[in-house]
Design a protein around this motif. Structure first.
Motif, PDB file in Angstrom:
ATOM      1  N   GLY A   5      26.289  -5.519  14.698  1.00  0.00           N
ATOM      2  CA  GLY A   5      25.585  -5.754  13.433  1.00  0.00           C
ATOM      3  C   GLY A   5      26.482  -5.532  12.223  1.00  0.00           C
ATOM      4  O   GLY A   5      26.488  -6.319  11.279  1.00  0.00           O
ATOM      5  N   GLY A   6      27.262  -4.449  12.270  1.00  0.00           N
ATOM      6  CA  GLY A   6      28.157  -4.153  11.145  1.00  0.00           C
ATOM      7  C   GLY A   6      29.248  -5.207  10.994  1.00  0.00           C
ATOM      8  O   GLY A   6      29.611  -5.594   9.886  1.00  0.00           O
ATOM      9  N   MET A   7      29.749  -5.683  12.139  1.00  0.00           N
ATOM     10  CA  MET A   7      30.779  -6.735  12.086  1.00  0.00           C
ATOM     11  C   MET A   7      30.189  -8.033  11.532  1.00  0.00           C
ATOM     12  O   MET A   7      30.829  -8.729  10.733  1.00  0.00           O
ATOM     13  N   ARG A   8      28.971  -8.347  11.959  1.00  0.00           N
ATOM     14  CA  ARG A   8      28.335  -9.580  11.448  1.00  0.00           C
ATOM     15  C   ARG A   8      28.146  -9.483   9.937  1.00  0.00           C
ATOM     16  O   ARG A   8      28.350 -10.449   9.207  1.00  0.00           O
ATOM     17  N   GLN A   9      27.766  -8.280   9.478  1.00  0.00           N
ATOM     18  CA  GLN A   9      27.557  -8.141   8.039  1.00  0.00           C
ATOM     19  C   GLN A   9      28.890  -8.295   7.294  1.00  0.00           C
ATOM     20  O   GLN A   9      28.939  -8.862   6.206  1.00  0.00           O
ATOM     21  N   ARG A  10      29.984  -7.828   7.906  1.00  0.00           N
ATOM     22  CA  ARG A  10      31.288  -8.004   7.257  1.00  0.00           C
ATOM     23  C   ARG A  10      31.680  -9.480   7.221  1.00  0.00           C
ATOM     24  O   ARG A  10      32.262  -9.950   6.244  1.00  0.00           O
ATOM     25  N   VAL A  11      31.322 -10.208   8.279  1.00  0.00           N
ATOM     26  CA  VAL A  11      31.579 -11.657   8.269  1.00  0.00           C
ATOM     27  C   VAL A  11      30.773 -12.317   7.145  1.00  0.00           C
ATOM     28  O   VAL A  11      31.297 -13.158   6.394  1.00  0.00           O
ATOM     29  N   MET A  12      29.518 -11.888   6.999  1.00  0.00           N
ATOM     30  CA  MET A  12      28.689 -12.456   5.926  1.00  0.00           C
ATOM     31  C   MET A  12      29.301 -12.201   4.551  1.00  0.00           C
ATOM     32  O   MET A  12      29.273 -13.058   3.673  1.00  0.00           O
ATOM     33  N   ILE A  13      29.848 -11.001   4.377  1.00  0.00           N
ATOM     34  CA  ILE A  13      30.472 -10.682   3.089  1.00  0.00           C
ATOM     35  C   ILE A  13      31.699 -11.574   2.882  1.00  0.00           C
ATOM     36  O   ILE A  13      31.912 -12.114   1.793  1.00  0.00           O
ATOM     37  N   ALA A  14      32.472 -11.769   3.955  1.00  0.00           N
ATOM     38  CA  ALA A  14      33.645 -12.656   3.841  1.00  0.00           C
ATOM     39  C   ALA A  14      33.210 -14.064   3.445  1.00  0.00           C
ATOM     40  O   ALA A  14      33.819 -14.695   2.570  1.00  0.00           O
ATOM     41  N   ILE A  15      32.142 -14.567   4.077  1.00  0.00           N
ATOM     42  CA  ILE A  15      31.657 -15.918   3.748  1.00  0.00           C
ATOM     43  C   ILE A  15      31.145 -15.952   2.305  1.00  0.00           C
ATOM     44  O   ILE A  15      31.437 -16.867   1.541  1.00  0.00           O
TER      45      ILE A  15
END
Ligand SMILES: Nc1ncnc2c1ncn2[C@@H]1O[C@H](COP(=O)(O)OP(=O)(O)OP(=O)(O)O)[C@@H](O)[C@H]1O
Ligand SMILES: [Mg+2]
Length: 263
Positions: free
Chosen positions: A160-170
């Motif tokens: 979940g935390g990694m997905r949220q970091r991907v979202m921030i990158a996007i």
């Protein structure tokens, strides 16, 4: 509009019309966000926080929900007067978004790479290989050291935390002036929450962007916000700097929250 203001919301009203009933989700909201600063919106569940942010982006769920009045000025330009096509451009270029549950915002059938490259090619006109390079750079910025491998992974392979970091990158991929984050850490456990908040501060500095942060966690507010508004029943009931609100909260909701938060 003052020079240091990025976003100015005036008398925003968003209503839901359901079988003769009207729910005034956002009922005459005013606030401003300064350049490079973070404004937090706090308030109890159902007070209109998410609808305020969705109204800014014109993503209010229709046909029952409708923006009925007001102005949303980004660098002086009233977004409510733009066509759908113009608004789509604003969402890709000038405003980035991060929501509570990144699994629903990331598409499960495409790799991280595909999803991070898409806006870079569409909105910034990069070639496929340039977008790949930029994607890798962004993933490194948000803390993926083996970013080339992460590009090939699917959302379900990440935590979940990694997905949220991907979202921030996007969200940051198009260098937006404004990042809107609706409960960005609520679904994450405490240590990961702290990492995500630190990361948001880091990218804010890097891009000199403003943040509209929605949360009902006053610990997050104390950590992140420069200015705060408290919503209740679709209206702003208190508006203050972090310092003022920490020192002397006025509205009973805020007083109650601070007591719990600072206990
Ligand atoms: N899809 C919908 N249909 C009808 N009314 C809605 C809908 N979504 C929101 N509302 C109305 O808008 C109000 C504000 O909702 P909103 O989602 O903005 O609350 P919120 O402050 O974000 O709450 P939470 O903290 O639970 O996320 C709700 O109380 C409800 O009356
Ligand atoms: Mg909400």
């Amino acid at each position: 509009m003052a020079d240091d203001v990025l976003l100015e919301v005036n008398q925003l009203k968003t209503y839901f019309y359901m079988g003769g009933n009207v729910a005034k989700a956002v009922d005459g909201v005013d606030f401003t966000i300064k350049k490079g600063k973070t404004l937090a919106i706090v308030g109890e569940s159902g007070s209109g926080k998410s609808m305020t942010s969705l109204s800014i982006m014109q993503l209010v769920p229709g046909p029952t929900g409708k923006i009925v009045d007001g102005a949303v000025k980004l660098s002086g330009k009233d977004l409510l007067k733009l066509s759908d096509k113009q608004m789509e451009k604003v969402r890709g270029n000038e405003i980035g978004m991060v929501f509570q549950e990144p699994m629903t915002s990331l598409n499960p059938v495409f790799t991280v790479g595909t999803q991070i490259k898409e806006p870079l090619m569409k909105h910034r006109g990069l070639s496929k290989s340039q977008a790949f390079q930029k994607g890798v750079e962004l993933l490194k910025l948000v803390g993926f050291p083996r970013a080339e491998d992460t590009m090939k992974e699917f959302p379900h392979q990440l935590s979940g935390g990694m997905r949220q970091r991907v979202m921030i990158a996007i969200a940051m991929s198009c260098d937006p002036k404004l990042l809107i984050a609706d409960e960005p850490t609520t679904a994450l456990d405490v240590t990961i929450q702290a990492q995500i908040l630190d990361l948001m501060k880091k990218v804010q500095k890097e891009f000199d962007s403003s943040i509209l942060l929605i949360t009902h966690d006053l610990g997050v507010v104390a950590e992140m916000a420069d200015d705060i508004i408290v919503m209740y029943g679709g209206q702003v009931v208190e508006q203050a700097t972090r310092r003022q609100l920490l020192k002397t909260p006025k509205h009973p909701y805020t007083v109650g929250c601070w007591k719990v938060c600072l206990a």
